[in-house]
Each structure stands twice: as structure tokens, then as C-alpha cells.
Enzyme design. Structure first.
Site, PDB file in Angstrom:
ATOM      1  N   HIS A 136       0.857  -1.186   0.000  1.00  0.00           N
ATOM      2  CA  HIS A 136       0.000   0.000   0.000  1.00  0.00           C
ATOM      3  C   HIS A 136       0.896   1.239   0.000  1.00  0.00           C
ATOM      4  O   HIS A 136       2.067   1.190   0.397  1.00  0.00           O
ATOM      5  CB  HIS A 136      -0.893   0.021   1.237  1.00  0.00           C
ATOM      6  CG  HIS A 136      -1.992  -0.987   1.199  1.00  0.00           C
ATOM      7  ND1 HIS A 136      -3.072  -0.923   2.048  1.00  0.00           N
ATOM      8  CD2 HIS A 136      -2.193  -2.085   0.421  1.00  0.00           C
ATOM      9  CE1 HIS A 136      -3.892  -1.932   1.802  1.00  0.00           C
ATOM     10  NE2 HIS A 136      -3.374  -2.650   0.824  1.00  0.00           N
TER      11      HIS A 136
ATOM     12  N   GLU B  28       1.095   3.825   1.918  1.00  0.00           N
ATOM     13  CA  GLU B  28       1.664   4.182   3.216  1.00  0.00           C
ATOM     14  C   GLU B  28       2.855   3.302   3.569  1.00  0.00           C
ATOM     15  O   GLU B  28       3.891   3.781   4.036  1.00  0.00           O
ATOM     16  CB  GLU B  28       0.621   4.057   4.325  1.00  0.00           C
ATOM     17  CG  GLU B  28      -0.613   4.896   4.137  1.00  0.00           C
ATOM     18  CD  GLU B  28      -1.754   4.142   3.470  1.00  0.00           C
ATOM     19  OE1 GLU B  28      -1.524   3.503   2.409  1.00  0.00           O
ATOM     20  OE2 GLU B  28      -2.870   4.192   3.993  1.00  0.00           O
TER      21      GLU B  28
ATOM     22  N   CYS C 103      -5.921   2.001   6.157  1.00  0.00           N
ATOM     23  CA  CYS C 103      -6.580   0.755   6.559  1.00  0.00           C
ATOM     24  C   CYS C 103      -5.932   0.257   7.855  1.00  0.00           C
ATOM     25  O   CYS C 103      -4.969   0.848   8.354  1.00  0.00           O
ATOM     26  CB  CYS C 103      -6.442  -0.292   5.450  1.00  0.00           C
ATOM     27  SG  CYS C 103      -4.762  -0.924   5.237  1.00  0.00           S
TER      28      CYS C 103
ATOM     29  N   CYS D  68      -2.117  -0.580   7.458  1.00  0.00           N
ATOM     30  CA  CYS D  68      -1.268   0.610   7.361  1.00  0.00           C
ATOM     31  C   CYS D  68      -1.236   1.373   8.680  1.00  0.00           C
ATOM     32  O   CYS D  68      -0.180   1.876   9.081  1.00  0.00           O
ATOM     33  CB  CYS D  68      -1.747   1.497   6.222  1.00  0.00           C
ATOM     34  SG  CYS D  68      -1.486   0.710   4.608  1.00  0.00           S
TER      35      CYS D  68
END
Length: 167
Positions: free
Chosen positions: A65, A67, A95, A98
């Protein structure tokens, strides 16, 4: 609840929009390679030290992801997996995965654009940063350039649906 009503513990600072625009540039880069357009930058002492955009499809990595990619980039550059005093700017509310990575890295402040009513872990679905039983807490600011961040995501998924309908 509208995006502006997301509870935050912090205030929007003058440079927040500038760094969010850098994250938006990375989100657009993700879209060019058919990844969900989410971008992130990690800032320490006013300098971008980590950049990332969504890459789970291309990397065959569910943890890639935006992040996490920005955290990995910053940790490698700084030679430390702990990033205290840093601010992570991301175009979409983090999420759970993360949020956990940010907590382990000791990120001090998280600034996000659009809220995520399906998987948001900074107040939309759950609020991991507000969970008193966890050992690290960050200052959370939501809704920075939310309309622009949300429009990028909406446009991406609308185009994807249209493309699928033609097949």
C-alpha cells in the site's frame, strides 16, 4: 457522516495542503499503472524523506500500500525503522494494516485526504489511533484536500467499470 465531520485531534497546518498535493501526484502515478490511485509521503523536519504509491497488483504484494511503501522508503533512507516526529500524508484514510505499520514506526502525525467508509481505521470504520489499549498514539487530521482525493478515486473506479462494461 460527511468527510468534514471526521473527528480529528489535530489542526490543519499551512504546509499540509502542499504535502498532500505531493501525495496526489504519487496517487496519479499509481493510476497510470492500473493500481488504485493512493499516494503517500512521509515528512520529517519539513522534508519529504519517504514516498510511495499503491503497488500491490504490480508487485504481487498485498502489503504494498502507498503508506507502507512510503514508510519503507523513509526507513531505508534514514537507516531506522522508527520514525518519531514524522508526519505521513496519504490521499485515503489508512486501513488497519497501514495504521498498524504507522504505529510500529512511531509516526507522530497522520494527515489523510478522503475518508474510507469501507476500511478506514482512523475513524470511519474503526479508530485504531484512538484505542487507549494500544501503546502508540498519533495526531490525526482528516479531510485535507478530501474532494480532490475522493474525485481521483471515484474517477478511477468509474473508468474501470466503464472499461469492464465494454468487454
Amino acid at each position: 457522516m460527511p468527510a468534514a465531520a471526521i473527528p480529528t485531534s489535530g489542526i490543519i497546518l499551512p504546509m499540509d495542503e502542499d504535502f498532500m498535493r505531493e501525495a496526489l501526484t504519487l496517487a496519479r502515478e499509481a493510476a497510470t499503472v492500473d493500481e488504485v490511485p493512493v499516494g503517500a509521503v512521509l515528512v520529517l523536519d519539513g522534508t519529504v524523506v519517504g514516498r510511495g504509491f499503491n503497488q500491490p497488483i504490480g508487485r504481487h504484494d498485498p502489503t504494498a500500500h502507498a503508506e507502507v511503501m512510503a514508510l519503507r522508503d523513509a526507513a531505508a533512507r534514514l537507516g531506522n525503522y522508527r520514525l518519531p516526529g514524522s508526519t505521513l500524508y496519504v490521499t485515503l484514510e489508512p486501513c488497519v494494516m497501514c495504521a498498524g505499520a504507522m504505529m510500529h514506526a512511531r509516526v507522530g502525525r497522520i494527515v489523510f485526504g478522503a475518508r474510507d467508509p469501507k476500511t478506514g481505521a482512523a475513524g470511519s470504520v474503526v479508530d485504531l489511533f484512538g484505542e487507549a489499549r494500544l501503546n502508540h498514539h498519533a495526531d490525526i487530521v482528516g479531510g485535507v484536500l478530501a474532494d480532490e482525493c475522493g474525485a481521483l478515486l471515484s474517477g478511477f473506479f468509474a473508468a474501470r467499470r466503464a472499461k469492464t462494461a465494454l468487454v
